[in-house]
Scaffold this motif. Structure first.
Motif, PDB file in Angstrom:
ATOM      1  N   ILE A   1       1.116   8.510 -48.725  1.00  0.00           N
ATOM      2  CA  ILE A   1       0.360   8.231 -49.894  1.00  0.00           C
ATOM      3  C   ILE A   1      -1.562   8.099 -49.395  1.00  0.00           C
ATOM      4  O   ILE A   1      -1.422   7.181 -48.641  1.00  0.00           O
ATOM      5  CB  ILE A   1       1.230   7.270 -50.976  1.00  0.00           C
TER       6      ILE A   1
ATOM      7  N   VAL B   1       6.926  11.202 -47.694  1.00  0.00           N
ATOM      8  CA  VAL B   1       5.765  11.362 -49.076  1.00  0.00           C
ATOM      9  C   VAL B   1       4.412  10.597 -47.946  1.00  0.00           C
ATOM     10  O   VAL B   1       4.249   9.435 -47.724  1.00  0.00           O
ATOM     11  CB  VAL B   1       5.651  10.655 -50.394  1.00  0.00           C
TER      12      VAL B   1
ATOM     13  N   ALA C   1      -0.315  11.922 -53.193  1.00  0.00           N
ATOM     14  CA  ALA C   1       0.705  12.608 -52.483  1.00  0.00           C
ATOM     15  C   ALA C   1       0.859  12.998 -51.764  1.00  0.00           C
ATOM     16  O   ALA C   1       0.891  14.351 -51.995  1.00  0.00           O
ATOM     17  CB  ALA C   1       1.585  11.401 -53.734  1.00  0.00           C
TER      18      ALA C   1
ATOM     19  N   GLN D   1       3.324  15.519 -49.883  1.00  0.00           N
ATOM     20  CA  GLN D   1       5.016  15.687 -49.001  1.00  0.00           C
ATOM     21  C   GLN D   1       4.721  17.368 -48.520  1.00  0.00           C
ATOM     22  O   GLN D   1       4.640  18.589 -49.334  1.00  0.00           O
ATOM     23  CB  GLN D   1       5.779  15.805 -50.606  1.00  0.00           C
TER      24      GLN D   1
ATOM     25  N   LEU E   1      -1.917  11.550 -57.743  1.00  0.00           N
ATOM     26  CA  LEU E   1      -1.531  10.702 -58.431  1.00  0.00           C
ATOM     27  C   LEU E   1      -2.415   9.880 -59.607  1.00  0.00           C
ATOM     28  O   LEU E   1      -3.554  10.362 -60.382  1.00  0.00           O
ATOM     29  CB  LEU E   1      -1.857   9.264 -57.609  1.00  0.00           C
TER      30      LEU E   1
END
Length: 334
Positions: free
Chosen positions: A257, A255, A270, A272, A279
């Motif tokens: 961030i 991930v 984030a 992925q 967030l």
């Protein structure tokens, strides 16, 4: 009517045996055929219960061609532990068997009434089958239901149409008695109650009738998490892009961030794979930055994060309800 109670390694004895006794007793008061079987996803085998490791015979394989009730018990084991004998690990292991595929098919069948006791609803939730559905489980697992997109209801038994769920361990008796009443009639249910000298507790919750007005006295006022404003030098150390790895029980997730500021408040995203999610409510508590976010792979979950930094290194954990914590490690790349 056909009733199949599904056993899996680590299952809770009372979750399974209490309903078995109720259904078997109900059959004694009927002229029509009622079959009650202990089954497994794999077929006929000895299935080991949790804690005391009692072996119970599953007489057959779960058969989705049989109309009627399928009941999923919870697991028994240690609560405050992430080891192999803990309840969360046993529930998760159940989702990694053939049972998970069978349940996905079962919940789509109109002639099957899927029911759970205690942590059984967590098995459905972890398989992504309760999103948008009303359900209950043991009080320690309610946060997990919410994290997987279910609508948790604080009730003894919840009726959501083709899905009936029960709360803690002893609710299995009440779940089974309600099912007897719903499917076979109140007179049969009353006869079984008298035989067992047991009175059901609480009202069966259904999404019907008038909705109660909200009352400030019904739920304690919880502190609202405010967006984190830039008030100390410590928050500046978190800003930047972080390449992190989350070690979950079912594999590692990479991930990216990205933490920055907007109008004096810390914000972030984030990434992925190709999916980017915001967030939610980043908040600095002491020297830890906390936030929550929803992921969809490998399963839909709302995770709560808590991280700290040491220079360009980030460490912390991600948590979803009663599931084991997942360790997060990462490093700053910009």
């Amino acid at each position: 009517m056909h009733i199949q109670i599904v056993l899996f390694d680590g299952f809770d004895l009372l979750d399974a045996i209490a309903p078995y006794e109720v259904f078997t007793a109900a059959a004694m008061y009927l002229n029509e055929e009622v079959t009650v079987k202990l089954v497994s996803a794999e077929g006929k085998r000895l299935v080991t219960s949790g804690v005391n490791h009692l072996e119970v015979q599953a007489s057959d394989k779960l058969d989705l061609n049989r109309k009627g009730i399928i009941l999923i018990p919870g697991a028994s084991g240690f609560i405050h532990d992430n080891g192999p004998d803990s309840v969360p690990v046993k529930l998760q292991q159940a989702t990694e068997t053939e049972l998970s595929h069978l349940l996905k098919e079962a919940i789509m069948k109109p002639d099957i009434l899927l029911t759970t006791v205690c942590g059984g609803s967590c098995i459905l939730a972890m398989g992504g089958l309760l999103e948008g559905r009303h359900a209950v489980t043991h009080h320690m697992g309610m946060e997990l239901l919410s994290a997987t997109g279910a609508i948790p209801v604080n009730a003894r038994v919840v009726d959501d149409g083709n899905l009936i769920t029960g709360g803690g361990v002893t609710s299995g008796i009440d779940v089974a008695l309600y099912l007897v009443e719903r499917e076979l009639g109140p007179q049969i249910a009353h006869a079984v109650e008298q035989l067992f000298e047991h009175e059901r507790r609480g009202t069966i919750w259904k999404a019907e009738g008038n909705v109660p007005k909200e009352s400030k006295h019904e739920n304690p006022v919880e502190a609202t998490i405010q967006p984190c404003t830039i008030q100390s030098n410590e928050i500046w150390g978190f800003l930047g892009k972080w390449d992190t790895t989350i070690s979950t029980p079912i594999g590692k997730l990479s991930v990216l961030i990205d933490l920055s500021t907007n109008d004096g408040q810390i914000v972030g995203t984030a990434k992925q794979g190709e999916e980017i999610v915001p967030l939610d409510n980043p908040s600095l508590e002491g020297k830890q930055l906390k936030w929550s976010m929803t992921i969809t792979k490998p399963m839909r979950l709302t995770l709560k994060f808590s991280v700290s930094i040491d220079g360009n290194q980030m460490v912390g954990e991600a948590k979803a309800g009663m599931l084991p914590s997942s360790k997060l490690i990462g490093h700053r790349i910009t």
